[in-house]
Enzyme design. Sequence first.
Site, PDB file in Angstrom:
ATOM      1  N   THR A 102      13.314 -23.074  -8.371  1.00 56.84           N
ATOM      2  CA  THR A 102      13.448 -21.997  -7.327  1.00 56.84           C
ATOM      3  C   THR A 102      14.369 -21.280  -8.163  1.00 56.84           C
ATOM      4  O   THR A 102      15.401 -22.219  -7.443  1.00 56.84           O
ATOM      5  CB  THR A 102      13.284 -22.596  -6.314  1.00 56.84           C
ATOM      6  OG1 THR A 102      12.576 -23.355  -5.693  1.00 56.84           O
ATOM      7  CG2 THR A 102      14.105 -21.413  -4.926  1.00 56.84           C
ATOM      8  N   LYS A 177       8.719 -17.190  -3.309  1.00 53.70           N
ATOM      9  CA  LYS A 177       9.391 -18.447  -2.828  1.00 53.70           C
ATOM     10  C   LYS A 177       9.846 -18.417  -1.985  1.00 53.70           C
ATOM     11  O   LYS A 177      11.044 -19.106  -0.755  1.00 53.70           O
ATOM     12  CB  LYS A 177       9.920 -19.235  -4.079  1.00 53.70           C
ATOM     13  CG  LYS A 177      10.487 -20.734  -3.497  1.00 53.70           C
ATOM     14  CD  LYS A 177       9.682 -22.053  -2.965  1.00 53.70           C
ATOM     15  CE  LYS A 177      10.148 -23.276  -2.895  1.00 53.70           C
ATOM     16  NZ  LYS A 177      10.807 -23.918  -3.650  1.00 53.70           N
ATOM     17  N   LYS A 245      21.626 -23.398  -2.516  1.00 56.30           N
ATOM     18  CA  LYS A 245      21.281 -22.644  -3.659  1.00 56.30           C
ATOM     19  C   LYS A 245      20.337 -21.767  -3.344  1.00 56.30           C
ATOM     20  O   LYS A 245      20.808 -20.823  -3.665  1.00 56.30           O
ATOM     21  CB  LYS A 245      21.360 -23.238  -4.635  1.00 56.30           C
ATOM     22  CG  LYS A 245      20.932 -22.512  -5.741  1.00 56.30           C
ATOM     23  CD  LYS A 245      19.539 -22.353  -6.256  1.00 56.30           C
ATOM     24  CE  LYS A 245      18.485 -24.087  -6.748  1.00 56.30           C
ATOM     25  NZ  LYS A 245      17.086 -24.077  -6.547  1.00 56.30           N
TER      26      LYS A 245
END
Length: 292
Positions: A102, A177, A245
């Site tokens: 990701t 995502k 993150k």
Amino acid sequence: MNSIKQAAAIGFIGTGVMGKSMVKNLIKAGYKLHVYSRTKSKADELLEIGAVWHDTPAELAREVDAVITMVGYPSDVEEIYLGEKGIVRNAKPQTFLIDMTTSSPSLAKKIEQKAKLYQCCTLDAPVSGGDVGAREARLSIMVGGEQDVFDAFKSVFEALGRNIVYQGQAGAGQHTKMCNQIAIASNMMGVCEALIYAKKAGLDQSVVLKSIESGAAGSWSLSNLAPRIINGDFEPGFFIKHFIKDMGIAIQAADEMGIETHGLKLAKSLYDQLQEAGYGNKGTQALYHIYK
């Protein structure tokens, strides 16, 4: 473009919680796996079942027909792909370069542009499903890149997941995502608040779960992570530090598009508190500790 053959050599960089299971499933599917990880001991189990070790990503890239990466942060992705000793400069022409980390949508576009100069083809293909989905080869895979590259590589994805959806050009997989992580962020707050409410009301949390998980409140997090919370299991299927993150990437992208994400920003502030308290290597379900 020719489809990748089942007996092809695939390089896999990143053999952590998710990557290790993904490598195992690719070996089961008949591919020859070459692996690299910063910590070699994380690959020991894979070497025992036939994976081939390489000391650097560049060395690995020169020996395979495709490279899959599953690492931690966009900075790791950029170094592995675009560094002087990165895989783009060292891969053979026509090699498939597939980033399943990701990461940033803009970085996915940058990698594609650079790879084309070296006659390589790329896809950004982040996943959802956690450690269970990786282990059972039922990940959801969100793919961005050229349609013909996706079509040629789809058989490999089918060894890793069940819900494999082409989303559009480079960066589209990463944007998808981000949608996934935005939905999860607020949902995890709801799961934890519901469980703590049940506990304070004197209810059996497991019995409450039986009533609500199949109704309108149902979600993957409720069905898969609530039982872990109830059992006191806060080990990672997905690390808090990596979720933070992801939320940071999503917030930045949303801000650039002029979108206000109230739930996402609140969730990130709570997870930031957990990381500061030393929970960064625990699973996302450890958000429960904030309420507890």
